[in-house]
Enzyme design. Structure first.
Site, mmCIF file in Angstrom:
data_model
loop_
_atom_site.group_PDB
_atom_site.id
_atom_site.type_symbol
_atom_site.label_atom_id
_atom_site.label_comp_id
_atom_site.label_asym_id
_atom_site.label_seq_id
_atom_site.Cartn_x
_atom_site.Cartn_y
_atom_site.Cartn_z
ATOM 1 N N ARG A 1 -5.032 -8.090 -17.114
ATOM 2 C CA ARG A 1 -6.255 -7.329 -16.842
ATOM 3 C C ARG A 1 -5.928 -6.241 -15.810
ATOM 4 O O ARG A 1 -5.377 -6.546 -14.745
ATOM 5 C CB ARG A 1 -7.344 -8.236 -16.263
ATOM 6 C CG ARG A 1 -7.688 -9.432 -17.110
ATOM 7 C CD ARG A 1 -8.978 -10.069 -16.680
ATOM 8 N NE ARG A 1 -10.083 -9.292 -17.175
ATOM 9 C CZ ARG A 1 -10.483 -9.274 -18.455
ATOM 10 N NH1 ARG A 1 -9.861 -10.019 -19.361
ATOM 11 N NH2 ARG A 1 -11.493 -8.540 -18.827
ATOM 12 N N GLU B 1 0.846 -1.214 0.000
ATOM 13 C CA GLU B 1 0.000 0.000 0.000
ATOM 14 C C GLU B 1 0.870 1.248 0.000
ATOM 15 O O GLU B 1 1.864 1.319 0.730
ATOM 16 C CB GLU B 1 -0.915 0.002 1.233
ATOM 17 C CG GLU B 1 -2.158 -0.835 1.017
ATOM 18 C CD GLU B 1 -3.085 -0.852 2.210
ATOM 19 O OE1 GLU B 1 -3.095 0.126 2.975
ATOM 20 O OE2 GLU B 1 -3.789 -1.851 2.353
#
Ligand code: DSN
Length: 414
Positions: free
Chosen positions: A232, A53
């Protein structure tokens, strides 16, 4: 696959069957492609194990050194590919990229102007059940009923009338060149920001087969798995420093948590492939193949929305060939014949969205497999034969066999 076969043979078998399906059928869904073995390896790597993160050099977890280097490479390659100053490679998808872009440009309740879903837009461009319409106020410009291309007078009139915060161009089912400069003139006239969603045409832009949205657009979003031939995922770009800060904030922590670092590595690998000179040939061939397929279908008696294509896709109005053909029937018959497509509304379609009178066809995936213009003429004949055999399962099975045989000439890239 040898581990998977032991630990989960059912899933292993289904993946094997899917691989076989992909090998033995013609993939004409305009938004799909076949990635390289290298992209697949990065996507299936140990990088899936880690939280990262934050952004390179500013993470909320230890142990991120290699992740910083990987994400920085992905960012630098994206910037080089699209010749822009800033890229955020973390969006998990195109819809997520669009949500974060909206958050960076608008406050809840602000209005924007786009093309609606049934005319070729995307659900994240203001479809009533999507966050883009729940939190923001969409208004829609239209296609010219005669040319079936963007009606710039309607864009300008709507923009002058409603003074939107943002104007959105770039589509999911639009076969013509997007004139970004013209959109920018209108955006400037009303003081709006201009956003382009180039998910479908990004590979054509990167390969020089479609004009670039830069320097005209303030914010550009794309997926990475369509014509860019990556994993993707999504991507957001800008040249504006202020916007770049709000884009980073609206991706993390605004709308996402931990980035998918294995996918970001796979994006970096795909961008590197896209920077090679051969990718320009690939982009050109996608368009040449689309024109060949479009021309052959017209010769078979089909009508194409706007009369043809300038890019990788076309919208076929099936009624011109046979009033009884519907998009739903056609999709089903073609699948039985080994040709994978999707039904699609055509402009002012009298049939509902689950039936439609049209088909959307695209050439990115078959071009990856090596098909050339003459092969697309054969594909058009398979399509026409299958549609006429839609009530005849034995004939569809026969065509399916011929398609599988034809596909053997064009190996997959992995
Ligand atoms: N669903 C994609 C397409 O097929 O165009 C767009 O996100």
């Amino acid at each position: 696959m040898h581990h998977l076969e032991k630990t989960d043979p059912r899933i292993a078998k289904l993946i094997e069957q899917e691989q076989q399906r992909q090998q033995s059928t013609l993939e004409l869904i305009a938004s799909e492609n076949h990635v390289s073995a290298a992209v697949m390896e990065a996507a299936g790597s140990v990088l899936t194990n880690k939280y990262a993160e934050g952004y390179p050099g500013a993470r909320y977890y230890g142990g991120c050194d290699y992740y910083d280097q990987i994400e920085t490479l992905a960012i630098d390659r994206a910037k080089q590919l699209f010749n822009c100053k800033f890229a955020n490679v973390q969006p998990h998808s195109g819809a997520n990229a669009n949500l974060a872009a909206f958050m960076a440009m608008m406050k809840p309740g602000d209005s924007f102007l786009a093309l609606d879903l049934s005319s070729g837009g995307h659900l994240s461009h203001g479809m009533k059940l999507n966050t883009s319409a729940i939190f923001y106020k969409p208004d829609f410009y239209r296609l010219d009923p005669d040319t079936q291309t963007i009606d710039f007078e309607s864009v300008r009139q709507k923009a002058l009338q409603n003074r939107p915060k943002m104007i959105l161009c770039g589509y999911s089912a639009y076969p013509r060149i997007v004139d970004f400069a013209r959109f920018r003139q209108i955006a400037d006239e009303v003081g709006a920001l201009l956003m382009a969603d180039i998910a479908h045409i990004a590979g054509l832009v990167a390969g020089g087969a479609h004009p670039s949205p830069f320097p005209h657009c303030h914010v550009v979003t794309t997926t990475t798995h369509k014509t860019l031939r990556g994993p993707r995922g999504g991507l957001i770009m800008t040249n504006d420093e202020e916007l770049s800060k709000s884009i980073n904030r609206s991706v993390f922590p605004g709308s996402q948590g931990g980035p998918l670092m294995h996918i970001i590595a796979a994006k970096a690998v795909a961008f590197q492939e896209d920077l090679q000179p051969q990718f320009r040939d690939y982009a050109r061939q996608i368009v040449a193949n689309a024109k060949a397929l479009a021309g052959a279908l017209i010769e078979h008696g089909y009508r194409l929305q706007s009369g043809g294509t300038d890019n990788h896709l076309m919208l076929v109005d099936l009624r011109a060939r046979n009033e009884n053909f519907t998009g739903a029937d056609a999709e089903k018959a073609l699948e039985a014949a080994g040709i994978i497509t999707n039904k699609n509304a055509i402009l002012n379609d009298p049939r509902p969205p689950k039936i439609t009178s049209g088909l959307r066809l695209g050439t990115p995936a078959v071009t990856t497999r090596g098909l050339k213009e003459n092969d697309l003429k054969i594909v058009a004949s398979f399509i026409d034969r299958a549609l006429h055999a839609k009530e005849n399962p034995a004939e569809l099975t026969k065509i399916r066999g011929e398609v599988a045989e034809f596909c053997r000439r064009f190996p997959m890239p992995h």
